[in-house]
Design a protein around this motif. Structure first.
Motif, PDB file in Angstrom:
ATOM      1  N   PRO A  13       3.255 -42.836  41.742  1.00 53.61           N
ATOM      2  CA  PRO A  13       4.704 -42.649  41.948  1.00 53.61           C
ATOM      3  C   PRO A  13       5.063 -41.252  42.449  1.00 53.61           C
ATOM      4  CG  PRO A  13       4.292 -43.763  39.871  1.00 53.61           C
ATOM      5  CD  PRO A  13       2.952 -43.301  40.375  1.00 53.61           C
ATOM      6  N   ASP A  34      11.945 -39.954  40.191  1.00 45.54           N
ATOM      7  CA  ASP A  34      12.716 -41.056  39.605  1.00 45.54           C
ATOM      8  C   ASP A  34      12.939 -42.096  40.697  1.00 45.54           C
ATOM      9  OD1 ASP A  34      14.816 -42.762  38.632  1.00 45.54           O
ATOM     10  OD2 ASP A  34      15.319 -41.217  37.145  1.00 45.54           O
ATOM     11  N   GLN A 202      10.186 -39.121  35.582  1.00 51.59           N
ATOM     12  CA  GLN A 202       9.992 -40.367  34.841  1.00 51.59           C
ATOM     13  C   GLN A 202       8.514 -40.765  34.846  1.00 51.59           C
ATOM     14  OE1 GLN A 202      12.961 -41.981  33.255  1.00 51.59           O
ATOM     15  NE2 GLN A 202      13.200 -39.790  33.635  1.00 51.59           N
ATOM     16  N   TYR A 204       5.650 -43.912  34.782  1.00 55.93           N
ATOM     17  CA  TYR A 204       5.522 -45.312  35.197  1.00 55.93           C
ATOM     18  C   TYR A 204       4.122 -45.841  34.908  1.00 55.93           C
ATOM     19  CZ  TYR A 204       9.796 -44.183  37.738  1.00 55.93           C
ATOM     20  OH  TYR A 204      11.061 -43.776  38.059  1.00 55.93           O
ATOM     21  N   ASP A 206       1.759 -49.810  35.301  1.00 61.96           N
ATOM     22  CA  ASP A 206       1.707 -51.240  35.642  1.00 61.96           C
ATOM     23  C   ASP A 206       1.441 -52.010  34.347  1.00 61.96           C
ATOM     24  OD1 ASP A 206       1.420 -53.734  36.713  1.00 61.96           O
ATOM     25  OD2 ASP A 206      -0.341 -53.268  37.940  1.00 61.96           O
ATOM     26  N   LEU A 213       5.372 -51.423  39.006  1.00 56.67           N
ATOM     27  CA  LEU A 213       5.494 -50.293  38.097  1.00 56.67           C
ATOM     28  C   LEU A 213       6.697 -50.468  37.178  1.00 56.67           C
ATOM     29  CD1 LEU A 213       4.740 -47.287  40.490  1.00 56.67           C
ATOM     30  CD2 LEU A 213       3.234 -48.248  38.740  1.00 56.67           C
ATOM     31  N   VAL A 214       6.496 -50.167  35.896  1.00 58.23           N
ATOM     32  CA  VAL A 214       7.551 -50.226  34.893  1.00 58.23           C
ATOM     33  C   VAL A 214       7.826 -48.810  34.401  1.00 58.23           C
ATOM     34  CG1 VAL A 214       8.202 -51.120  32.618  1.00 58.23           C
ATOM     35  CG2 VAL A 214       6.834 -52.536  34.178  1.00 58.23           C
ATOM     36  N   ASN A 215       9.114 -48.443  34.312  1.00 54.96           N
ATOM     37  CA  ASN A 215       9.477 -47.134  33.777  1.00 54.96           C
ATOM     38  C   ASN A 215       9.233 -47.153  32.267  1.00 54.96           C
ATOM     39  OD1 ASN A 215      10.783 -44.809  32.766  1.00 54.96           O
ATOM     40  ND2 ASN A 215      12.195 -44.789  34.485  1.00 54.96           N
ATOM     41  N   SER A 217       9.112 -44.238  30.324  1.00 50.23           N
ATOM     42  CA  SER A 217       9.371 -42.877  29.864  1.00 50.23           C
ATOM     43  C   SER A 217       9.723 -42.816  28.383  1.00 50.23           C
ATOM     44  CB  SER A 217      10.497 -42.252  30.684  1.00 50.23           C
ATOM     45  OG  SER A 217      10.162 -42.237  32.057  1.00 50.23           O
TER      46      SER A 217
END
Length: 244
Positions: A13, A34, A202, A204, A206, A213-215, A217
């Protein structure tokens, strides 16, 4: 810059990099800090430095050794009660030095699936050290103390507990008092003990192994307990490593 751009093309990212050598100083970045807000990654973004935290905690221990507040060859049993050292295999025969150089053989709590289930149930939980240590209770060690080397996050969890037992102080407060503040590291934060600034990059992952990709944080895998939790910038890390 081409290297950074290449890793972003591969799916990273965002990334920031600082290099200083005899030819001078180079700082660069690529990707996003972000994704949802469309904020490009910059070297000034505060980012999670993960297990680089251990280097800071190791230096903290050495500062306390210099002040004669503890010794590297102190057994854990000198500072920690038997309710911990008797339940975590190898802890009763281990020294502080063996924690720091990963020769303790103590089971790594982040290998425990039960721990990750607890994190998924309550991602933002602020873990206490004794709560984390429960995931190592009764688990077979990787090898007898001092016979091999194997990385274990539990080592630095225990080291932070020793620091607090020996000083009667929070290791987070001591990190500020002995390292972060004297070096003027104003963009370094020890989460969750310190609130993070709005310009924090942020994180990220998988999570579902689907290429998406999932946040994550807000996921706290034990931050603030000696083995992770530091957030910083490449500029602050340069100051720290050159001072060291």
């Amino acid at each position: 810059q081409a290297v950074l751009d290449d890793y972003v093309r591969r799916g990273l990212p965002g990334i920031a990099l600082l290099v200083r050598d005899r030819q001078g100083l180079w700082v660069g970045s690529a990707g996003m800090a972000d994704i949802d807000k469309g904020i490009a990654m910059q070297p000034c973004h505060v980012s999670k430095v993960a297990s680089v935290t251990k280097l800071f905690v190791g230096v903290l221990v050495m500062k306390l050794v210099e002040q004669n507040r503890l010794q590297l060859d102190d057994p854990l049993t000198k500072w920690l009660p038997s309710k911990y050292t008797s339940k975590v295999k190898n802890a009763g025969q281990c020294s502080l030095r063996q924690l720091l150089n990963h020769t303790s053989g103590i089971y790594d709590i982040i290998e425990d699936n039960g721990f990750y289930l607890k994190v998924l149930d309550d991602p933002a939980r602020q873990w206490k050290p004794e709560e984390l240590l429960e995931f190592a209770n009764g688990k077979d060690p990787m090898f007898p103390v001092g016979t091999d080397v194997e990385y274990s996050n539990t080592n630095f969890l225990l080291a932070a507990m020793v620091v607090e037992a020996a000083t009667g102080r929070s290791h987070a407060a001591l990190l500020h008092e002995l390292i972060l503040d004297p070096l003027g590291l104003e963009d370094s934060y020890y989460h969750w003990h310190d609130p993070l600034p709005g310009y924090t990059a942020q994180g990220y992952f998988d999570l579902y192994n689907s290429g998406t990709l999932v946040n994550m944080s807000n996921f706290n895998t034990g931050s603030g307990n000696g083995y992770g939790g530091l957030y910083s910038t490449v500029f602050d890390l340069q100051v720290f490593i050159e001072a060291l």
